[in-house]
Design a protein around this motif. Structure first.
Motif, PDB file in Angstrom:
ATOM      1  N   GLU A 276       1.167   2.070   9.797  1.00 36.21           N
ATOM      2  CA  GLU A 276      -0.086   2.778  10.937  1.00 36.21           C
ATOM      3  C   GLU A 276       0.590   3.619  11.063  1.00 36.21           C
ATOM      4  O   GLU A 276       1.139   4.306  12.177  1.00 36.21           O
ATOM      5  CB  GLU A 276      -0.439   1.268  11.919  1.00 36.21           C
ATOM      6  CG  GLU A 276      -0.651   0.429  11.628  1.00 36.21           C
ATOM      7  CD  GLU A 276      -2.294   0.409  11.295  1.00 36.21           C
ATOM      8  OE1 GLU A 276      -2.756   1.448  11.022  1.00 36.21           O
ATOM      9  OE2 GLU A 276      -2.619  -0.861  10.425  1.00 36.21           O
ATOM     10  N   ILE A 277      -0.486   4.580  11.494  1.00 39.35           N
ATOM     11  CA  ILE A 277      -0.614   6.002  12.074  1.00 39.35           C
ATOM     12  C   ILE A 277      -1.496   5.829  12.771  1.00 39.35           C
ATOM     13  O   ILE A 277      -2.888   5.449  12.832  1.00 39.35           O
ATOM     14  CB  ILE A 277      -0.734   7.013  11.397  1.00 39.35           C
ATOM     15  CG1 ILE A 277      -0.150   7.394  10.014  1.00 39.35           C
ATOM     16  CG2 ILE A 277      -0.641   8.559  11.921  1.00 39.35           C
ATOM     17  CD1 ILE A 277       0.082   8.591   8.473  1.00 39.35           C
ATOM     18  N   VAL A 278      -1.410   6.097  14.394  1.00 41.02           N
ATOM     19  CA  VAL A 278      -1.738   5.687  15.239  1.00 41.02           C
ATOM     20  C   VAL A 278      -2.028   7.025  16.599  1.00 41.02           C
ATOM     21  O   VAL A 278      -1.250   8.032  17.258  1.00 41.02           O
ATOM     22  CB  VAL A 278      -1.455   4.682  16.605  1.00 41.02           C
ATOM     23  CG1 VAL A 278      -2.043   4.038  18.074  1.00 41.02           C
ATOM     24  CG2 VAL A 278      -1.050   3.410  14.862  1.00 41.02           C
TER      25      VAL A 278
ATOM     26  N   SER B  92       9.742   3.501   0.485  1.00 40.92           N
ATOM     27  CA  SER B  92       8.974   2.974   2.259  1.00 40.92           C
ATOM     28  C   SER B  92      10.558   2.600   2.933  1.00 40.92           C
ATOM     29  O   SER B  92      10.184   2.038   4.557  1.00 40.92           O
ATOM     30  CB  SER B  92       8.872   1.554   1.424  1.00 40.92           C
ATOM     31  OG  SER B  92       9.757   0.965   0.907  1.00 40.92           O
ATOM     32  N   GLY B  93      11.317   2.396   2.787  1.00 38.72           N
ATOM     33  CA  GLY B  93      12.745   2.056   3.426  1.00 38.72           C
ATOM     34  C   GLY B  93      12.865   0.931   3.218  1.00 38.72           C
ATOM     35  O   GLY B  93      13.674   0.325   4.102  1.00 38.72           O
TER      36      GLY B  93
ATOM     37  N   VAL C 290       3.432   6.341   2.463  1.00 38.80           N
ATOM     38  CA  VAL C 290       3.402   6.491   3.792  1.00 38.80           C
ATOM     39  C   VAL C 290       3.728   7.725   4.423  1.00 38.80           C
ATOM     40  O   VAL C 290       3.824   8.766   4.312  1.00 38.80           O
ATOM     41  CB  VAL C 290       3.023   5.540   5.220  1.00 38.80           C
ATOM     42  CG1 VAL C 290       3.859   4.744   5.522  1.00 38.80           C
ATOM     43  CG2 VAL C 290       2.387   6.568   6.155  1.00 38.80           C
ATOM     44  N   PHE C 291       5.149   7.635   3.675  1.00 39.56           N
ATOM     45  CA  PHE C 291       5.822   8.887   3.931  1.00 39.56           C
ATOM     46  C   PHE C 291       6.061   9.793   2.705  1.00 39.56           C
ATOM     47  O   PHE C 291       6.140  11.556   3.625  1.00 39.56           O
ATOM     48  CB  PHE C 291       7.409   8.308   4.039  1.00 39.56           C
ATOM     49  CG  PHE C 291       7.777   7.290   4.876  1.00 39.56           C
ATOM     50  CD1 PHE C 291       8.561   7.336   6.617  1.00 39.56           C
ATOM     51  CD2 PHE C 291       7.690   5.767   4.254  1.00 39.56           C
ATOM     52  CE1 PHE C 291       8.789   6.613   7.420  1.00 39.56           C
ATOM     53  CE2 PHE C 291       8.677   5.654   5.859  1.00 39.56           C
ATOM     54  CZ  PHE C 291       8.435   5.350   6.988  1.00 39.56           C
ATOM     55  N   ASP C 292       5.362   9.312   2.014  1.00 41.45           N
ATOM     56  CA  ASP C 292       5.319  11.098   0.985  1.00 41.45           C
ATOM     57  C   ASP C 292       3.922  11.884   1.052  1.00 41.45           C
ATOM     58  O   ASP C 292       3.825  12.783   1.328  1.00 41.45           O
ATOM     59  CB  ASP C 292       5.146  10.762  -0.145  1.00 41.45           C
ATOM     60  CG  ASP C 292       6.202   9.664  -0.795  1.00 41.45           C
ATOM     61  OD1 ASP C 292       7.125  10.497  -0.783  1.00 41.45           O
ATOM     62  OD2 ASP C 292       6.308   8.970  -1.851  1.00 41.45           O
TER      63      ASP C 292
ATOM     64  N   THR D 153      -3.346   5.790  -0.939  1.00 39.61           N
ATOM     65  CA  THR D 153      -2.423   5.502  -0.223  1.00 39.61           C
ATOM     66  C   THR D 153      -3.494   5.520   1.236  1.00 39.61           C
ATOM     67  O   THR D 153      -2.162   4.611   2.069  1.00 39.61           O
ATOM     68  CB  THR D 153      -2.117   7.013   0.051  1.00 39.61           C
ATOM     69  OG1 THR D 153      -3.840   8.232  -0.003  1.00 39.61           O
ATOM     70  CG2 THR D 153      -1.690   7.809  -1.125  1.00 39.61           C
ATOM     71  N   ILE D 154      -4.210   4.950   1.402  1.00 40.07           N
ATOM     72  CA  ILE D 154      -4.601   4.585   2.834  1.00 40.07           C
ATOM     73  C   ILE D 154      -5.678   3.490   2.853  1.00 40.07           C
ATOM     74  O   ILE D 154      -6.886   3.732   1.933  1.00 40.07           O
ATOM     75  CB  ILE D 154      -5.837   5.600   3.981  1.00 40.07           C
ATOM     76  CG1 ILE D 154      -4.646   6.840   4.118  1.00 40.07           C
ATOM     77  CG2 ILE D 154      -6.542   5.249   4.723  1.00 40.07           C
ATOM     78  CD1 ILE D 154      -5.010   8.156   4.897  1.00 40.07           C
ATOM     79  N   ARG D 155      -5.685   2.053   3.099  1.00 39.43           N
ATOM     80  CA  ARG D 155      -6.783   0.970   3.424  1.00 39.43           C
ATOM     81  C   ARG D 155      -7.450   1.283   4.062  1.00 39.43           C
ATOM     82  O   ARG D 155      -8.762   1.195   3.164  1.00 39.43           O
ATOM     83  CB  ARG D 155      -5.346  -0.113   3.778  1.00 39.43           C
ATOM     84  CG  ARG D 155      -6.237  -1.345   3.923  1.00 39.43           C
ATOM     85  CD  ARG D 155      -6.356  -1.724   3.207  1.00 39.43           C
ATOM     86  NE  ARG D 155      -7.299  -3.040   3.028  1.00 39.43           N
ATOM     87  CZ  ARG D 155      -8.383  -3.100   2.958  1.00 39.43           C
ATOM     88  NH1 ARG D 155      -9.634  -2.189   2.825  1.00 39.43           N
ATOM     89  NH2 ARG D 155      -9.610  -4.530   3.165  1.00 39.43           N
ATOM     90  N   CYS D 156      -7.368   1.547   5.117  1.00 37.60           N
ATOM     91  CA  CYS D 156      -9.097   2.831   5.855  1.00 37.60           C
ATOM     92  C   CYS D 156      -7.788   2.637   6.892  1.00 37.60           C
ATOM     93  O   CYS D 156      -7.357   3.613   7.486  1.00 37.60           O
ATOM     94  CB  CYS D 156      -9.253   0.832   6.196  1.00 37.60           C
ATOM     95  SG  CYS D 156      -8.858   0.126   7.228  1.00 37.60           S
ATOM     96  N   PHE D 157      -9.556   3.786   7.876  1.00 39.27           N
ATOM     97  CA  PHE D 157      -9.898   4.501   8.827  1.00 39.27           C
ATOM     98  C   PHE D 157     -10.060   3.120   9.836  1.00 39.27           C
ATOM     99  O   PHE D 157     -10.776   2.458   9.958  1.00 39.27           O
ATOM    100  CB  PHE D 157     -10.493   5.081   9.098  1.00 39.27           C
ATOM    101  CG  PHE D 157      -9.894   6.728   8.680  1.00 39.27           C
ATOM    102  CD1 PHE D 157      -8.237   7.437   8.799  1.00 39.27           C
ATOM    103  CD2 PHE D 157     -10.371   6.632   6.970  1.00 39.27           C
ATOM    104  CE1 PHE D 157      -8.340   9.019   7.869  1.00 39.27           C
ATOM    105  CE2 PHE D 157      -9.465   7.433   5.820  1.00 39.27           C
ATOM    106  CZ  PHE D 157      -8.573   8.204   6.298  1.00 39.27           C
TER     107      PHE D 157
END
Length: 266
Positions: free
Chosen positions: A38-40, A189-190, A91-93, A15-19
């Protein structure tokens, strides 16, 4: 300027590539399209974004989904950023939000409650602790979500091909029909598979020209699976508003490097 990336643990790698953490004090950041959401979280001065010709204030956190054009972030004073680079089909899920086809998402969400604690870590210079806190939060969130294995297989195939893959082959890799793949991918994803694959491939071209602006464009087009140089130029202009040649000239003119004042949010 300081930029660090932190690998996601195994439990989050679907689900996540990196922080990542970034700190700098320029007045503007140009953010170009790529194949990630991106969540920022940001800390420091005020932060606004130029998008579709208007200035919008950015709360913290905000989510930047897939873009179809560059956006410019304006800051005041020193800005520190903590980011979570996510796959757009998960990301939305992960956040429990409906998918929307829009570049910038403003939302009310429990994740906003992390801001004060992260601010304490940032103020104290404890970046590793901030990343550990984010990792703990998202690991718990991931454990509550059933990620569609079909989407994971489709995403893995697209990543492996760096976007240079037809939808029919993505469907084969995911063991579903094209129709089923497109329906579920759009729901999650839209965007369509072709949309995301196109962004992935553009990202490869952009990165290559950023690092090596003298790269031969005909050779780059062939390497990345474009029909020809004209096809590369058309797609590049679609996402940036300029040809790859113009982009390369801009990079050389400004004497930029990846380690200066450019954030790619990739």
């Amino acid at each position: 300027m300081q930029h660090q990336e932190f690998d996601a643990p195994v439990a989050l790698q679907d689900t996540i590539r990196c922080f990542w953490y970034h700190v700098d004090d320029p007045e503007t950041f140009e953010v170009m399209p790529d194949g990630y959401a991106e969540i920022v979280f940001h800390f420091g001065g005020s932060c606004t974004i130029s998008y579709n010709g208007t200035l919008q204030p950015l709360p913290s956190p905000f989510m930047m989904g897939l873009l179809n054009q560059p956006v410019v972030i304006h800051t005041q004073n020193r800005l520190e950023i903590l980011g979570i680079r996510c796959f757009p089909w998960t990301v939305f899920d992960l956040l429990g939000l409906p998918s929307e086809k829009a570049g910038v998402h403003m939302f009310e969400h429990p994740i906003a409650h992390l801001q004060p604690i992260l601010q304490e870590f940032i103020t104290a210079g404890k970046i590793a602790d901030a990343i550990a806190y984010l990792t703990q939060y998202f690991t718990a969130a991931r454990s509550q979500v059933a990620i569609d294995s079909m989407l994971s297989k489709a995403g893995a195939a697209m990543q492996h091909a760096k976007g240079a893959i037809p939808v029919s082959q993505v469907a084969v890799a995911a063991h579903v029909t094209v129709r089923t793949l497109e329906r579920k991918f759009k729901q999650s994803s839209g965007y369509s598979v072709k949309d995301v694959a196109g962004l992935m491939r553009f990202e490869q071209a952009r990165n290559e020209l950023w690092l090596h602006p003298d790269t031969n464009l005909a050779g780059l087009a062939q390497e990345l699976g474009y029909t020809d140089q004209a096809h590369l130029s058309k797609e590049f202009k679609r996402y940036t508003g300029m040809t790859p040649g113009a982009f390369a000239r801009r990079v050389k003119k400004r004497k930029m490097a990846v380690s200066t004042d450019f954030i790619t949010f990739q």
